[in-house]
Design a protein around this motif. Structure first.
Motif, mmCIF file in Angstrom:
data_model
loop_
_atom_site.group_PDB
_atom_site.id
_atom_site.type_symbol
_atom_site.label_atom_id
_atom_site.label_comp_id
_atom_site.label_asym_id
_atom_site.label_seq_id
_atom_site.Cartn_x
_atom_site.Cartn_y
_atom_site.Cartn_z
ATOM 1 N N ARG A 268 17.009 18.871 -0.335
ATOM 2 C CA ARG A 268 16.698 19.935 0.640
ATOM 3 C C ARG A 268 15.866 21.033 -0.005
ATOM 4 O O ARG A 268 14.946 21.578 0.625
ATOM 5 N N ILE A 269 16.176 21.379 -1.258
ATOM 6 C CA ILE A 269 15.432 22.427 -1.955
ATOM 7 C C ILE A 269 14.007 21.974 -2.257
ATOM 8 O O ILE A 269 13.050 22.732 -2.099
ATOM 9 N N ALA A 270 13.869 20.726 -2.699
ATOM 10 C CA ALA A 270 12.564 20.204 -3.132
ATOM 11 C C ALA A 270 12.355 18.818 -2.521
ATOM 12 O O ALA A 270 12.618 17.804 -3.164
ATOM 13 N N PRO A 271 11.904 18.758 -1.268
ATOM 14 C CA PRO A 271 11.821 17.475 -0.557
ATOM 15 C C PRO A 271 10.905 16.447 -1.208
ATOM 16 O O PRO A 271 11.025 15.252 -0.914
ATOM 17 N N ARG A 272 9.996 16.896 -2.073
ATOM 18 C CA ARG A 272 9.080 15.955 -2.711
ATOM 19 C C ARG A 272 9.467 15.654 -4.160
ATOM 20 O O ARG A 272 8.702 15.021 -4.881
ATOM 21 N N ASN A 273 10.639 16.084 -4.582
ATOM 22 C CA ASN A 273 11.038 15.877 -5.965
ATOM 23 C C ASN A 273 11.406 14.411 -6.181
ATOM 24 O O ASN A 273 12.358 13.890 -5.590
ATOM 25 N N ILE A 274 10.670 13.751 -7.041
ATOM 26 C CA ILE A 274 10.801 12.311 -7.247
ATOM 27 C C ILE A 274 12.175 11.952 -7.803
ATOM 28 O O ILE A 274 12.861 11.050 -7.317
ATOM 29 N N ARG A 275 12.602 12.681 -8.821
ATOM 30 C CA ARG A 275 13.862 12.345 -9.480
ATOM 31 C C ARG A 275 15.055 12.618 -8.559
ATOM 32 O O ARG A 275 16.052 11.889 -8.591
ATOM 33 N N ALA A 276 14.972 13.657 -7.741
ATOM 34 C CA ALA A 276 16.059 13.940 -6.807
ATOM 35 C C ALA A 276 16.265 12.772 -5.850
ATOM 36 O O ALA A 276 17.400 12.339 -5.608
ATOM 37 N N HIS A 277 15.177 12.230 -5.306
ATOM 38 C CA HIS A 277 15.289 11.080 -4.404
ATOM 39 C C HIS A 277 15.814 9.855 -5.150
ATOM 40 O O HIS A 277 16.643 9.104 -4.609
ATOM 41 N N GLU A 278 15.362 9.645 -6.372
ATOM 42 C CA GLU A 278 15.829 8.489 -7.149
ATOM 43 C C GLU A 278 17.341 8.548 -7.369
ATOM 44 O O GLU A 278 18.060 7.565 -7.143
ATOM 45 N N LEU A 279 17.829 9.704 -7.828
ATOM 46 C CA LEU A 279 19.259 9.817 -8.145
ATOM 47 C C LEU A 279 20.117 9.810 -6.883
ATOM 48 O O LEU A 279 21.229 9.267 -6.888
ATOM 49 N N LEU A 280 19.611 10.405 -5.805
ATOM 50 C CA LEU A 280 20.338 10.332 -4.550
ATOM 51 C C LEU A 280 20.407 8.885 -4.075
ATOM 52 O O LEU A 280 21.458 8.424 -3.593
ATOM 53 N N GLY A 281 19.315 8.151 -4.237
ATOM 54 C CA GLY A 281 19.326 6.731 -3.899
ATOM 55 C C GLY A 281 20.338 5.952 -4.713
ATOM 56 O O GLY A 281 21.034 5.064 -4.200
ATOM 57 N N LYS A 282 20.453 6.284 -6.008
ATOM 58 C CA LYS A 282 21.449 5.628 -6.861
ATOM 59 C C LYS A 282 22.863 5.900 -6.357
ATOM 60 O O LYS A 282 23.718 5.001 -6.332
ATOM 61 N N ALA A 283 23.129 7.140 -5.996
ATOM 62 C CA ALA A 283 24.469 7.482 -5.493
ATOM 63 C C ALA A 283 24.764 6.705 -4.216
ATOM 64 O O ALA A 283 25.859 6.125 -4.057
ATOM 65 N N TYR A 284 23.817 6.672 -3.291
ATOM 66 C CA TYR A 284 24.019 5.910 -2.054
ATOM 67 C C TYR A 284 24.230 4.425 -2.354
ATOM 68 O O TYR A 284 25.073 3.764 -1.741
ATOM 69 N N LEU A 285 23.458 3.884 -3.291
ATOM 70 C CA LEU A 285 23.586 2.471 -3.644
ATOM 71 C C LEU A 285 24.990 2.162 -4.149
ATOM 72 O O LEU A 285 25.611 1.169 -3.748
ATOM 73 N N ASN A 286 25.488 3.023 -5.020
ATOM 74 C CA ASN A 286 26.810 2.781 -5.584
ATOM 75 C C ASN A 286 27.924 3.017 -4.573
ATOM 76 O O ASN A 286 29.047 2.535 -4.769
#
Length: 349
Positions: A268-286
């Motif tokens: 939400r703070i940085a919608p284009r932050n690459i690493r934020a999306h990657e790590l959020l994706g990892k959390a959702y995956l797990n």
């Protein structure tokens, strides 16, 4: 080398007044005691640098050097101009506002390296004729960071701080450089020095937490990262780094439910932050929330398709969803990109 990449991208984008680094650290009292040129011609060239008119500044300094080849100030200023030009190239078009938005393809590596080496050559030539300032040495160290030569960056930052120990920004950079050398105890000392000079430095508190995690002191790390988050609780403009780094640490501990709101906040703070999306994706995956995981990884790849790990993760998600053709394609992309990737020189994977 995620912290190393973040360090390089901060230097590339550091001249942008909207970055967290500029807003947070350059406002400190006693920071960056730069020796300004006294010669009127060099002073005008310096004004051009401040206005980001770098080509005109370079031309003016070259003309000055042609007449005054033994002027140390001219050579030092030329070194700064080359460094700023590398930053300017990374920000061309105004697309990238914060370091987390800077894709791996944003800057041509060979062009960047040539300009960085020209900057170092200018500082070396200036050093033949006069003593550089602490600020000059800091720029030299940042040149070495851009070359991923953290040992040399450490050397020149350390000397810069011996000459000007009040430079909180340099202490912060030294902490990040020490971190990338896996010298976590020394990184902690540098971040603590920065915090002594600027007690509300979110980035220094974040770096402190990462360094504590590097030593396996996870409870201390969580406390420091939570403090970094609380420091900006009432700020209108927040930096996503402590949310991302705490979320990453919790992911590593398989505490995915706890990581999720932190990483969602980072996005939400940085919608284009690459690493934020990657790590959020990892959390959702797990957590087996596959459609959401797919969305986050596809978003990250749309910003930076050149990162091998992103394709690997997306391939895993597609495989779990039964989209086997897509999974195969992503794994092939991962293998191609991984084969092109240079091995890390130092720092953590």
């Amino acid at each position: 080398m995620r912290f190393a990449i973040a360090l390089i991208s901060i230097f590339l984008l550091g001249a942008n007044s909207r970055t967290a680094l500029t807003c947070e650290l350059r406002s400190q009292q006693g920071t960056s005691t730069e020796t300004l040129p006294t010669d009127p011609e060099l002073a005008r060239a310096r004004d051009l640098v401040e206005k980001a008119e770098l080509e005109a500044a370079e031309s003016a300094v070259h003309q000055y050097v042609a007449r005054h080849p033994q002027s140390p100030g001219a050579h030092f200023l030329l070194g700064l101009i080359y460094f700023r030009q590398v930053q300017s190239q990374a920000r061309s078009g105004g697309m990238y506002v914060t370091p987390g938005e800077l894709p791996s393809t944003a800057v041509d590596a060979s062009t960047r390296e040539a300009k960085v080496r020209a900057s170092l050559a200018a500082f070396t030539e200036g050093g033949k004729w006069g003593r550089p300032s602490a600020f000059d040495l800091k720029i030299v160290s940042l040149d070495y960071v851009l070359l991923a030569d953290y040992s040399s960056a450490d050397k020149w930052l350390t000397l810069s701080l011996q000459w000007d120990p009040s430079d909180g920004e340099a202490w912060y950079y030294l902490g990040r450089t020490k971190y990338n050398e896996n010298r976590f105890e020394e990184a902690i000392q540098a971040f603590e020095k920065c915090l002594d000079l600027s007690s509300h430095s979110v980035l220094a508190a974040d770096g402190l937490g990462l360094s504590q995690a590097g030593l396996g002191r996870n409870a201390d790390a969580i406390t420091s990262l939570q403090k970094a988050i609380s420091m900006q609780e009432n700020l209108a403009q927040k930096t996503p780094e402590p949310y991302i780094d705490l979320g990453d640490l919790l992911n590593q501990q398989a505490r995915f439910e706890e990581a999720l709101p932190l990483l969602q906040q980072a996005v939400r703070i940085a919608p284009r932050n690459i690493r934020a999306h990657e790590l959020l994706g990892k959390a959702y995956l797990n957590l087996n929330r596959l459609p959401e995981a797919q969305h986050e990884l596809e978003t990250a790849i749309s910003t930076d398709p050149g990162v091998p790990a992103l394709h690997y993760l997306l391939g895993q998600i597609y495989r779990k969803e039964g989209q086997l053709d897509k999974a195969k394609l992503e794994m092939e992309r991962f293998q191609v990109l991984k084969a092109r990737e240079a091995p890390p020189k130092s720092g953590m994977q």
